[in-house]
Design a protein around this motif. Structure first.
Motif, PDB file in Angstrom:
ATOM      1  N   MET A   1       1.035  -1.140   0.097  1.00 34.42           N
ATOM      2  CA  MET A   1       0.056  -0.018  -0.136  1.00 34.42           C
ATOM      3  C   MET A   1       0.907   1.114  -0.017  1.00 34.42           C
ATOM      4  N   SER A   2       0.538   2.253  -0.885  1.00 34.34           N
ATOM      5  CA  SER A   2       1.256   3.375  -1.065  1.00 34.34           C
ATOM      6  C   SER A   2       0.604   4.684  -0.160  1.00 34.34           C
ATOM      7  N   THR A   3       1.363   5.311   0.567  1.00 34.63           N
ATOM      8  CA  THR A   3       0.687   6.491   1.153  1.00 34.63           C
ATOM      9  C   THR A   3       1.485   7.944   0.824  1.00 34.63           C
ATOM     10  N   THR A   4       0.942   8.710  -0.044  1.00 35.77           N
ATOM     11  CA  THR A   4       1.667  10.174  -0.214  1.00 35.77           C
ATOM     12  C   THR A   4       1.423  11.123   0.826  1.00 35.77           C
ATOM     13  N   CYS A   5       2.596  11.498   1.120  1.00 32.25           N
ATOM     14  CA  CYS A   5       2.371  12.501   2.382  1.00 32.25           C
ATOM     15  C   CYS A   5       3.400  13.752   2.235  1.00 32.25           C
ATOM     16  N   ILE A   6       3.221  14.670   2.898  1.00 24.90           N
ATOM     17  CA  ILE A   6       4.101  15.985   2.975  1.00 24.90           C
ATOM     18  C   ILE A   6       5.172  15.491   4.085  1.00 24.90           C
ATOM     19  N   ALA A   7       6.329  15.609   3.728  1.00 23.84           N
ATOM     20  CA  ALA A   7       7.449  15.280   4.740  1.00 23.84           C
ATOM     21  C   ALA A   7       8.400  16.429   4.924  1.00 23.84           C
ATOM     22  N   LEU A   8       8.761  16.644   5.900  1.00 20.69           N
ATOM     23  CA  LEU A   8       9.982  17.466   6.005  1.00 20.69           C
ATOM     24  C   LEU A   8      11.278  16.860   6.174  1.00 20.69           C
ATOM     25  N   ILE A   9      12.006  17.260   5.082  1.00 23.60           N
ATOM     26  CA  ILE A   9      13.517  16.596   5.215  1.00 23.60           C
ATOM     27  C   ILE A   9      14.579  17.475   5.365  1.00 23.60           C
ATOM     28  N   VAL A  10      15.309  17.012   6.534  1.00 27.76           N
ATOM     29  CA  VAL A  10      16.378  17.780   7.107  1.00 27.76           C
ATOM     30  C   VAL A  10      17.787  17.021   6.931  1.00 27.76           C
ATOM     31  N   PRO A  11      18.482  17.438   5.798  1.00 30.46           N
ATOM     32  CA  PRO A  11      19.563  16.796   5.305  1.00 30.46           C
ATOM     33  C   PRO A  11      20.748  17.072   6.450  1.00 30.46           C
ATOM     34  N   ALA A  12      21.630  16.194   6.591  1.00 26.79           N
ATOM     35  CA  ALA A  12      22.732  16.435   7.734  1.00 26.79           C
ATOM     36  C   ALA A  12      23.691  17.503   7.304  1.00 26.79           C
ATOM     37  N   ARG A  13      24.015  17.645   5.821  1.00 31.28           N
ATOM     38  CA  ARG A  13      24.946  18.563   5.470  1.00 31.28           C
ATOM     39  C   ARG A  13      24.423  19.689   5.390  1.00 31.28           C
ATOM     40  N   LEU A  14      25.018  20.875   5.991  1.00 28.81           N
ATOM     41  CA  LEU A  14      24.364  22.177   5.976  1.00 28.81           C
ATOM     42  C   LEU A  14      24.574  22.740   4.577  1.00 28.81           C
ATOM     43  N   ASP A  91      -3.837   7.512  11.785  1.00 31.35           N
ATOM     44  CA  ASP A  91      -4.557   6.696  12.393  1.00 31.35           C
ATOM     45  C   ASP A  91      -4.210   5.286  12.225  1.00 31.35           C
ATOM     46  N   HIS A  92      -4.197   4.365  13.113  1.00 28.99           N
ATOM     47  CA  HIS A  92      -3.825   3.114  13.017  1.00 28.99           C
ATOM     48  C   HIS A  92      -2.323   2.767  12.653  1.00 28.99           C
ATOM     49  N   GLY A  93      -1.420   3.856  13.124  1.00 30.83           N
ATOM     50  CA  GLY A  93       0.074   3.516  12.617  1.00 30.83           C
ATOM     51  C   GLY A  93       0.283   4.116  11.490  1.00 30.83           C
ATOM     52  N   GLU A  94      -0.567   4.609  10.573  1.00 31.09           N
ATOM     53  CA  GLU A  94      -0.328   4.861   9.144  1.00 31.09           C
ATOM     54  C   GLU A  94       0.662   6.145   9.258  1.00 31.09           C
ATOM     55  N   GLU A  95       1.233   6.384   8.091  1.00 29.70           N
ATOM     56  CA  GLU A  95       1.886   7.547   7.913  1.00 29.70           C
ATOM     57  C   GLU A  95       0.898   8.841   7.664  1.00 29.70           C
ATOM     58  N   ALA A  96       1.330   9.927   7.879  1.00 25.58           N
ATOM     59  CA  ALA A  96       0.799  11.307   7.653  1.00 25.58           C
ATOM     60  C   ALA A  96       1.454  12.366   7.481  1.00 25.58           C
ATOM     61  N   ASP A  97       0.816  13.464   6.778  1.00 26.35           N
ATOM     62  CA  ASP A  97       1.546  14.817   6.612  1.00 26.35           C
ATOM     63  C   ASP A  97       2.431  15.359   7.946  1.00 26.35           C
ATOM     64  N   ALA A  98       3.614  15.602   7.704  1.00 30.34           N
ATOM     65  CA  ALA A  98       4.212  16.133   8.763  1.00 30.34           C
ATOM     66  C   ALA A  98       3.578  17.483   9.393  1.00 30.34           C
ATOM     67  N   PRO A  99       3.336  17.534  10.625  1.00 28.99           N
ATOM     68  CA  PRO A  99       2.300  18.614  11.441  1.00 28.99           C
ATOM     69  C   PRO A  99       2.998  19.673  10.825  1.00 28.99           C
ATOM     70  N   GLU A 100       1.693  20.849  10.681  1.00 29.65           N
ATOM     71  CA  GLU A 100       2.170  22.165  10.298  1.00 29.65           C
ATOM     72  C   GLU A 100       2.929  22.728  11.401  1.00 29.65           C
TER      73      GLU A 100
END
Length: 116
Positions: A1-14, A91-100
């Motif tokens: 099952m595929s879930t499309t979400c908005i993710a906040l991505i923070v790379p280690a390299r500045l 819900d039920h352990g599913e992925e969701a958008d990163a909170p605003e």
């Protein structure tokens, strides 16, 4: 099952920008973003995925992700290495958008607009 979400991505390299991205939040995508097997840390309505072996394989420390987690109320004495991918708890352990509120906090901390 595929879930499309908005993710906040923070790379280690500045030199790489913190970004908000719409992605398929499946295991393959998450492993690709962090560069290997994943582990997660959960706090309230969000969680973050990191490389499970980040320290062992000498990935660079992720100062920004650690600072964001601390400011968001996660008090861990640890060094997080490699790219961090923040998502929300659905819900039920599913992925969701990163909170605003987490995205807005990142904008303030890193002085950069991240609107998706």
């Amino acid at each position: 099952m595929s879930t499309t979400c908005i993710a906040l991505i923070v790379p280690a390299r500045l030199s790489e920008p913190v970004r908000v991205e719409t992605l398929d939040a499946g295991l393959y995508t998450l492993k690709s973003l962090v560069g290997g097997d994943i582990e997660s840390v959960t706090r309230g309505d969000w969680h973050v995925y990191l490389n499970a072996e980040g320290k062992i394989i000498n990935l660079p420390p992720n100062i920004r992700a650690g600072h964001l987690m601390l400011e968001a109320g996660l008090y861990l004495v640890d060094i997080f290495c490699g790219t961090a991918v923040f998502l929300g708890n659905g819900d039920h352990g599913e992925e969701a958008d990163a909170p605003e509120h987490l995205i807005r906090l990142a904008e303030r901390l890193f002085d950069t607009p991240l609107a998706a």
